[in-house]
Motif scaffolding. Sequence first.
Motif, mmCIF file in Angstrom:
data_model
loop_
_atom_site.group_PDB
_atom_site.id
_atom_site.type_symbol
_atom_site.label_atom_id
_atom_site.label_comp_id
_atom_site.label_asym_id
_atom_site.label_seq_id
_atom_site.Cartn_x
_atom_site.Cartn_y
_atom_site.Cartn_z
ATOM 1 N N SER A 198 0.972 -1.346 -0.099
ATOM 2 C CA SER A 198 0.024 0.018 -0.028
ATOM 3 C C SER A 198 0.871 1.318 0.073
ATOM 4 O O SER A 198 0.566 2.195 -0.655
ATOM 5 C CB SER A 198 -1.023 0.142 1.108
ATOM 6 N N GLU A 199 1.732 1.355 1.058
ATOM 7 C CA GLU A 199 2.810 2.389 0.878
ATOM 8 C C GLU A 199 3.477 2.560 -0.362
ATOM 9 O O GLU A 199 3.581 3.841 -0.769
ATOM 10 C CB GLU A 199 3.704 2.225 2.103
ATOM 11 N N ASP A 200 3.787 1.586 -0.947
ATOM 12 C CA ASP A 200 4.551 1.795 -2.269
ATOM 13 C C ASP A 200 3.571 2.413 -3.317
ATOM 14 O O ASP A 200 3.725 3.334 -4.178
ATOM 15 C CB ASP A 200 4.980 0.236 -2.823
ATOM 16 N N ASN A 201 2.197 1.643 -3.410
ATOM 17 C CA ASN A 201 1.313 2.202 -4.426
ATOM 18 C C ASN A 201 0.882 3.620 -4.311
ATOM 19 O O ASN A 201 0.817 4.352 -5.281
ATOM 20 C CB ASN A 201 0.174 1.191 -4.259
ATOM 21 N N CYS A 202 0.868 4.115 -3.068
ATOM 22 C CA CYS A 202 0.225 5.378 -2.467
ATOM 23 C C CYS A 202 1.450 6.616 -3.033
ATOM 24 O O CYS A 202 1.370 7.501 -3.645
ATOM 25 C CB CYS A 202 0.070 5.563 -1.215
ATOM 26 N N ALA A 203 2.591 6.040 -2.697
ATOM 27 C CA ALA A 203 3.870 6.694 -2.918
ATOM 28 C C ALA A 203 4.002 7.012 -4.389
ATOM 29 O O ALA A 203 4.208 8.086 -5.094
ATOM 30 C CB ALA A 203 5.161 6.378 -2.354
ATOM 31 N N ILE A 204 3.757 5.966 -5.167
ATOM 32 C CA ILE A 204 3.802 6.059 -6.886
ATOM 33 C C ILE A 204 2.873 6.906 -7.333
ATOM 34 O O ILE A 204 3.154 7.681 -8.135
ATOM 35 C CB ILE A 204 3.745 4.578 -7.603
ATOM 36 N N MET A 205 1.519 6.543 -6.913
ATOM 37 C CA MET A 205 0.664 7.689 -7.417
ATOM 38 C C MET A 205 0.566 8.908 -7.264
ATOM 39 O O MET A 205 0.693 9.900 -8.093
ATOM 40 C CB MET A 205 -0.563 7.087 -6.867
ATOM 41 N N ALA A 206 1.176 9.330 -5.749
ATOM 42 C CA ALA A 206 1.367 10.578 -5.360
ATOM 43 C C ALA A 206 2.392 11.407 -6.364
ATOM 44 O O ALA A 206 2.353 12.424 -6.892
ATOM 45 C CB ALA A 206 1.622 10.645 -3.954
ATOM 46 N N ALA A 207 3.542 10.854 -6.487
ATOM 47 C CA ALA A 207 4.429 11.322 -7.261
ATOM 48 C C ALA A 207 4.262 11.334 -8.876
ATOM 49 O O ALA A 207 4.534 12.390 -9.129
ATOM 50 C CB ALA A 207 5.935 10.186 -7.078
ATOM 51 N N ASP A 208 3.617 10.536 -9.159
ATOM 52 C CA ASP A 208 3.261 10.545 -10.678
ATOM 53 C C ASP A 208 2.053 11.949 -11.045
ATOM 54 O O ASP A 208 2.299 12.503 -11.884
ATOM 55 C CB ASP A 208 2.343 9.429 -11.208
ATOM 56 N N GLN A 209 1.284 12.215 -10.032
ATOM 57 C CA GLN A 209 0.500 13.148 -9.942
ATOM 58 C C GLN A 209 1.167 14.424 -10.017
ATOM 59 O O GLN A 209 0.620 15.623 -10.466
ATOM 60 C CB GLN A 209 -0.667 12.979 -8.822
ATOM 61 N N ILE A 210 2.064 14.802 -9.128
ATOM 62 C CA ILE A 210 2.936 15.876 -8.660
ATOM 63 C C ILE A 210 3.532 16.251 -10.188
ATOM 64 O O ILE A 210 3.514 17.423 -10.687
ATOM 65 C CB ILE A 210 4.034 15.676 -7.751
ATOM 66 N N ALA A 211 4.389 14.914 -10.703
ATOM 67 C CA ALA A 211 4.934 15.222 -11.992
ATOM 68 C C ALA A 211 3.790 15.525 -13.389
ATOM 69 O O ALA A 211 4.431 16.671 -13.885
ATOM 70 C CB ALA A 211 5.620 14.033 -12.512
ATOM 71 N N GLU A 212 2.805 14.893 -13.286
ATOM 72 C CA GLU A 212 1.784 15.323 -14.284
ATOM 73 C C GLU A 212 1.207 16.661 -14.169
ATOM 74 O O GLU A 212 1.262 17.610 -15.209
ATOM 75 C CB GLU A 212 0.738 14.362 -14.253
ATOM 76 N N TYR A 213 1.284 17.344 -12.863
ATOM 77 C CA TYR A 213 0.736 18.831 -12.688
ATOM 78 C C TYR A 213 1.698 19.662 -13.118
ATOM 79 O O TYR A 213 1.791 20.741 -13.619
ATOM 80 C CB TYR A 213 0.319 18.766 -11.569
ATOM 81 N N MET A 214 3.208 19.355 -12.210
ATOM 82 C CA MET A 214 4.217 20.329 -12.469
ATOM 83 C C MET A 214 4.671 20.501 -13.800
ATOM 84 O O MET A 214 5.048 21.824 -14.090
ATOM 85 C CB MET A 214 5.112 19.939 -11.251
ATOM 86 N N LEU A 215 4.761 19.403 -14.494
ATOM 87 C CA LEU A 215 5.326 19.452 -15.733
ATOM 88 C C LEU A 215 4.540 19.411 -16.861
ATOM 89 O O LEU A 215 4.782 20.090 -17.776
ATOM 90 C CB LEU A 215 6.232 18.050 -16.061
ATOM 91 N N ARG A 216 3.170 19.283 -16.764
ATOM 92 C CA ARG A 216 2.271 19.291 -17.903
ATOM 93 C C ARG A 216 1.011 20.283 -17.491
ATOM 94 O O ARG A 216 0.337 20.360 -18.553
ATOM 95 C CB ARG A 216 1.936 17.780 -18.395
ATOM 96 N N GLY A 217 0.779 20.145 -16.329
ATOM 97 C CA GLY A 217 -0.338 21.167 -15.959
ATOM 98 C C GLY A 217 -1.603 20.297 -15.824
ATOM 99 O O GLY A 217 -2.742 20.938 -15.314
#
Length: 383
Positions: free
Chosen positions: A280-299
């Motif tokens: 669970s901790e891995d899955n949550c960390a992966i999704m959180a990081a991907d969402q940050i990257a998607e917003y910060m890099l692509r909006g």
Amino acid sequence: MITVKTLNKIAAIGTNRLDKTLFTIDDNAEAPEAIIVRSAKMADYPLNPELACIARAGAGYNNIPTDKCAEAGIVVFNTPGANANGVKELVICALLLASRKVVAGVNWVKSISDKGDEVAALVEKGKSDYAGPELMGKTLGLIGLGAIGAKVARAAHALGMTVYGYDPFLSDTLKAELEGFVSIVPSLDDIYTAADYISLHVPCNDSTKNTVCAESIAKMKDGVRIVNIARGELVNGDDILAALDSGKVAAYVTDFPDGKLAAADKVVTIPHLGASTPESEDNCAIMAADQIAEYMLRGNIVNSVNLPCISLEKTGTARAVVIRRADVELTALLNAVAAAGAKVTGSADKTRGAYSAAIIDTDAPLAADTFSGIDGILRVRFI
């Protein structure tokens, strides 16, 4: 370089997904542009002007001041479904613990461990005090059929339980997927009157707080067993203790202990272990990081809990992401772009409650003050 601050220990499998040439992880940053948080309380956290987004590595987000963030144009994400399997497994465990007095029995055996050779005979004599019913053939009422509730429904059905579910926000797609596993009922009263076991799977807000209280308990079957691995405030502590004392409720299992519950008979308190699995901790960390990257890099905004979710394939050489009050029309933004001498190559616009978010692609970069003359703009990001 985009600075990301973590307020709790976040699995490296997640943070390592952030491109090190573009992102830096700094747990002591005073002016981060993004934050990843699990359970740290952020009610009084100072929201620095540079902060653009907060990713909650988990489903619940009561620890984040989402309204305050929205007013500052800060996107708050959560990670729905990432820990669903881990929580589902604990719910099944909790249903068993609500039935069979395993915890009390284990504690009793430990208390007689000094009896040496007498232990076996004492166990045979005393084990009837810890007997309890099987799950098979009983009725389970699920309040909430989201990512976790749906998984619990399937597992409980496989254990031979009859499953009723209540969820006024259930999508037609998920409803079709649950056909054959769950009888969808139109009201909470249908759950209360039918269920031998009740399990809660909803967020805590003004409409769900104290879902289980004296009034709702009175409608339930005598001897009902209640499981709460969702949020402690969904159950009124004083009312559940009174119902346990009277025998109206046979057992209560919760992942949210307090002093009164931890000391009470017929209550099994688990130390908030719902999502405490490495998976669970891995899955949550992966999704959180991907969402940050998607917003910060692509909006693109994915799984926001306080602002509109929106995405757009890039069509120009530059992009502006504009978060604003909902009464600010998209045409006002497009007119501002035209006045700046740029051509719009693509746009998307979404509204959620009092807020709107727009993505505007242009054929040339825009000046920082392009939208400064428009009232109601909360945040502009240029990418």
